[in-house]
Enzyme design. Structure first.
Site, PDB file in Angstrom:
ATOM      1  N   CYS A 120       5.594   9.867  -0.391  1.00 16.36           N
ATOM      2  CA  CYS A 120       4.106  10.393  -0.235  1.00 16.36           C
ATOM      3  C   CYS A 120       3.919  11.042  -1.272  1.00 16.36           C
ATOM      4  CB  CYS A 120       3.929  11.227   0.999  1.00 16.36           C
ATOM      5  SG  CYS A 120       2.396  11.860   1.291  1.00 16.36           S
ATOM      6  N   HIS A 137       7.667   4.806  12.032  1.00 17.27           N
ATOM      7  CA  HIS A 137       7.320   5.030  10.468  1.00 17.27           C
ATOM      8  C   HIS A 137       8.367   6.172   9.694  1.00 17.27           C
ATOM      9  CE1 HIS A 137       4.703   4.429   6.735  1.00 17.27           C
ATOM     10  NE2 HIS A 137       5.568   5.465   6.462  1.00 17.27           N
ATOM     11  N   ASN A 182       9.995   4.516   1.842  1.00 17.71           N
ATOM     12  CA  ASN A 182      10.200   3.993   3.332  1.00 17.71           C
ATOM     13  C   ASN A 182      11.502   3.154   3.405  1.00 17.71           C
ATOM     14  OD1 ASN A 182       7.235   4.501   4.190  1.00 17.71           O
ATOM     15  ND2 ASN A 182       6.862   3.758   2.048  1.00 17.71           N
ATOM     16  N   HIS A 196      10.994   7.248   6.509  1.00 23.96           N
ATOM     17  CA  HIS A 196      11.311   7.353   5.264  1.00 23.96           C
ATOM     18  C   HIS A 196      13.044   7.534   5.162  1.00 23.96           C
ATOM     19  CE1 HIS A 196       7.400   7.941   2.909  1.00 23.96           C
ATOM     20  NE2 HIS A 196       7.212   7.336   4.255  1.00 23.96           N
ATOM     21  N   ARG A 230       0.750  -1.194   0.087  1.00 21.24           N
ATOM     22  CA  ARG A 230      -0.042  -0.027   0.023  1.00 21.24           C
ATOM     23  C   ARG A 230       0.770   1.240  -0.140  1.00 21.24           C
ATOM     24  NH1 ARG A 230      -0.895   4.998   2.196  1.00 21.24           N
ATOM     25  NH2 ARG A 230      -0.182   4.048   4.375  1.00 21.24           N
ATOM     26  N   ASP A 231       1.421   1.420   1.043  1.00 20.90           N
ATOM     27  CA  ASP A 231       2.151   2.830   1.164  1.00 20.90           C
ATOM     28  C   ASP A 231       3.354   2.657   0.287  1.00 20.90           C
ATOM     29  OD1 ASP A 231       2.965   5.235   2.213  1.00 20.90           O
ATOM     30  OD2 ASP A 231       4.171   4.644   3.814  1.00 20.90           O
TER      31      ASP A 231
END
Length: 284
Positions: A239, A206, A248, A208, A15-16
């Site tokens: 993003c 989370h 990420n 990056h 997903r991300d």
């Protein structure tokens, strides 16, 4: 230094990781990726987002991905950015949802075209509905350290969103370095303060890897007592509403580092390498 015996890694690549890729990845390839990730024994995988396809075309096959995840018996998360998305998730038998609100006012408005207060008001209704269905609720807080539009983000800006999430009973909160500009000092201090103010809450890191500091930032968060982290296979991600944000942190790098430190993840590195190799074929 604090070295826990075990860390949970949540795989967010499907997903991300994929959401910002300009070339649409077929549903079949996504499903193959999820199967390979499941073989690694990662406990949870974020597999879909019920965001409108006009906003993020890569997530247009959310229903198919969720149906597949249910059929496979996976423990998975689906992103539900608004009430309509939540209802779609419920209709498709999702058991774990994720919602997101930015700690930066400017970012939140560019990302979902709402003020933070408007987003939190909708979250209140969504949480009530999710609890009626006995869903697991993850709250994402974006831009928790700095923002490409506002610069440095204060602790109080982060605390405002976290407080609302806590008040309405989320199960875990993911604290995002969405543009990858954090450093170990601010990460340690911010998580330490969050855990002091909200000792009953499970926090997730989370990160990056924009500046190559994701791994040091994870170590800093561990020292502050964090024991859950999001990661994305092969470092996929970024993003679409954060200029300059790169991928990420790579799952295989995080797992390798933790295993070398004697920290268990339950993840099979050989199968993880197979999944990483498959990622390289997705865009050919």
């Amino acid at each position: 230094m604090h070295f826990p015996k075990q860390i949970e890694i949540i795989e967010v690549g499907p997903r991300d990781g994929l959401q910002n890729e300009p070339i649409f990845v077929s549903t079949e390839k996504k499903q193959t990726l999820v199967k390979l990730l499941a073989k690694t024994r990662v406990k949870r995988i974020e597999t879909a987002s019920f965001i409108h396809p006009n906003a993020v075309p890569q997530m247009a096959d959310a229903k198919e991905m969720v149906r597949f995840s249910v059929e496979q018996g996976l423990s998975f998360l689906a992103l539900t950015p608004n009430k309509k998305a939540l209802e779609l998730a419920i209709q498709n038998h999702v058991s774990q949802i994720a919602v997101f609100v930015g700690a930066s006012e400017t970012f939140n408005q560019k990302n979902i075209r709402r003020t933070i207060d408007e987003s939190l008001a909708e979250c209140t209704e969504m949480f009530m509905r999710a609890k009626e269905e006995q869903l697991f609720i993850r709250g994402y807080v974006s831009m928790c350290f700095s923002c490409p539009y506002e610069g440095v983000i204060s602790y109080d800006q982060v605390k405002k969103v976290v407080s609302h999430f806590v008040q309405h009973g989320v199960d875990e909160i993911s604290i995002g370095d969405t543009n990858g500009q954090a450093n170990p000092k601010i990460v340690y201090e911010r998580f330490l303060k969050l855990r002091e103010d909200f000792p009953q809450i499970i926090f997730v890191g989370h990160f990056h890897d924009t500046n190559g500091l994701a791994l040091p930032n994870i170590l800093a968060a561990i020292q502050a007592g964090v024991e859950r982290f999001d990661a994305s296979i092969s470092g996929l991600g970024g993003c679409p509403f954060s200029p300059g944000a790169t991928g990420n942190v790579a799952t295989e790098k995080v797992v390798s580092m933790l295993h070398q430190m004697g920290i268990e993840t339950g993840i099979d590195e050989r199968n993880l390498a197979e999944a990483s190799a498959f990622v390289k074929t997705l865009f050919k």
